[in-house]
Structures are given as C-alpha cells and as structure tokens.
Write an enzyme that holds these catalytic residues in place. Sequence first.
Site, PDB file in Angstrom:
ATOM      1  N   GLY A 171     -22.398   0.227 -28.236  1.00  0.00           N
ATOM      2  CA  GLY A 171     -22.114  -0.025 -29.648  1.00  0.00           C
ATOM      3  C   GLY A 171     -20.946   0.804 -30.118  1.00  0.00           C
ATOM      4  O   GLY A 171     -20.244   1.424 -29.317  1.00  0.00           O
ATOM      5  N   ASN A 172     -20.700   0.793 -31.415  1.00  0.00           N
ATOM      6  CA  ASN A 172     -19.620   1.600 -31.982  1.00  0.00           C
ATOM      7  C   ASN A 172     -20.039   2.152 -33.336  1.00  0.00           C
ATOM      8  O   ASN A 172     -21.128   1.855 -33.828  1.00  0.00           O
ATOM      9  CB  ASN A 172     -18.320   0.797 -32.055  1.00  0.00           C
ATOM     10  CG  ASN A 172     -18.426  -0.372 -33.010  1.00  0.00           C
ATOM     11  OD1 ASN A 172     -18.500  -0.198 -34.219  1.00  0.00           O
ATOM     12  ND2 ASN A 172     -18.478  -1.582 -32.456  1.00  0.00           N
TER      13      ASN A 172
END
Length: 230
Positions: A33-34
Amino acid sequence: LARGTTAPDLGGRRVVVSAGGTREYLDPVRFLGNRSSGLQGYALARAAAARGAEVVLVAANVALPDPAGVKVVHVETTAQLRDEVVTAAGGADAVVMAAAPADFRPTSVSDAKIKKADDGSVPTIELAQNPDVLHEISHHRSRPDSVIVGFAAETGDATGSVLELAKAKLARKGCDLLVVNDVSGGAVFGSPDNEAVILAADGAAIDVPSGSKGALAHVIWDHVVARLPT
Ligand code: CTP
Ligand code: CA
C-alpha cells in the site's frame, strides 16, 4: 473563503473524484500500500458539491467519513478503482484523479496466509504492472470536451527537475491539468495543507501558495470551470 468559492458554478455538472491509496493483497491479511490519506480528494469532492456538482467519489482505503451530498464508492485495489472510475467517468463533465493507485500488484494472491519457512528462506514477490487509469480515461474520452485532472508528487532526479518531470508526465498522461506537489523537502502525507503548481496542457503554469487542501480544491475547480464548455 475567497470571493466566488461557493458560487454554484458546477450546477448541472457531473464530476468524478478519486481519493486515497489502493492496496494490493499478497494474502488474506497482507497488502502492498501507500501513505495517501485521501484528504485532498475528499476536499475536492466537498468543494465540488458545495459548488453545485453531482459528485461521485471513488475512495480507496481512507479513514474519513463520507461527505454529505456526495455518492461515495469504496474500493481497495487499483483494478477496482479503475473499473469504478471508468464507469463513473462515462459522460461526466470532469474527472479528478487525486488517488494514489499502486503501480504494481503481486502476480498472484495467496488464498492462505503466507507462512515463514523452517529453513529461514524468504519468499520473492513477483509484481505485475497495474492499469494506468488517468492515461486510459484521458486517451479514450467518453466526451471530447470533458476536463481531466491528474496529480503528481515529484522529487526531481538525475533526469530532470520537478517541473521538467511534471511536464513530461502531463504530456504522457494526456490529461488537461496536472496538479504538481514538490515532495523533495519531505512528505506532505496526511498534512492538512498543500502547496502546488497547476500545469495546463495549453502551457499555463499556475503557482498555488501553501494553504489548506480545501483552498487548493477550490483553485483546481476554478481552473476546471474555466475549461468546461458553456
Ligand atoms: N494514476 C492512475 N493510475 C495508475 C497510477 C497513477 O490513474 N496506475 C494517476 C494518479 O491518480 C495521478 C497521476 O496518475 O493523478 C500521476 O500519478 P503518478 O504516480 O505520479 O504517475 P505514474 O505514471 O505512476 O508515474 P511514477 O512512475 O512517477 O509513479
Ligand atoms: Ca505511480
């Protein structure tokens, strides 16, 4: 608020905003993810609704309440975000891609939780490239007169400055406006404030001094409204 910021100048318009960061699962409990918070996309959706637009907000993994008067579609992966944005963009007057879609996903998702091996060997994650949503909706427009906006966070590198990389990205993506954040000085993730340069495909470059994400949202809509057909 500045003069004109709540004028109903998006009345009768349909707009789509994407927000947040996508997740690409490795197994049922783990993902790549980010750090995108979704704050800028939510500010854009609220500002558009306040200016009279019918708004679809495609939200990826945000910890934010659904804004009033906005249709919110929740997604997790880039593939899901792509499908929802492409569907909502059909016939829309404007699309703003404020989301941070993961560029890559694991080539396979394990049905079972990945376990550590007894011999200490580590798994290798093989990645496949995700669809580029902004590129797709810009190059295959459902309406030639729609206004499409992208975002770019750049640090600059050996191949070019922040603005040089951003200009090349604007041309490559095929969108009308690119909102550029210079992130070389550190992260803006989760911050209530934002500072940007808005690059236009017609060559204009508008400096937006540091201010709230809501203020930047209204400046972005000002430039979208100026480019919408009457
Ligand atoms: N974007 C998209 N689909 C992707 C990746 C990015 O629609 N798979 C959109 C983002 O929402 C943003 C714009 O493209 O509006 C620019 O994102 P960015 O990550 O800067 O572009 P990339 O082409 O992925 O370039 P980079 O290699 O710099 O990450
Ligand atoms: Ca990217």
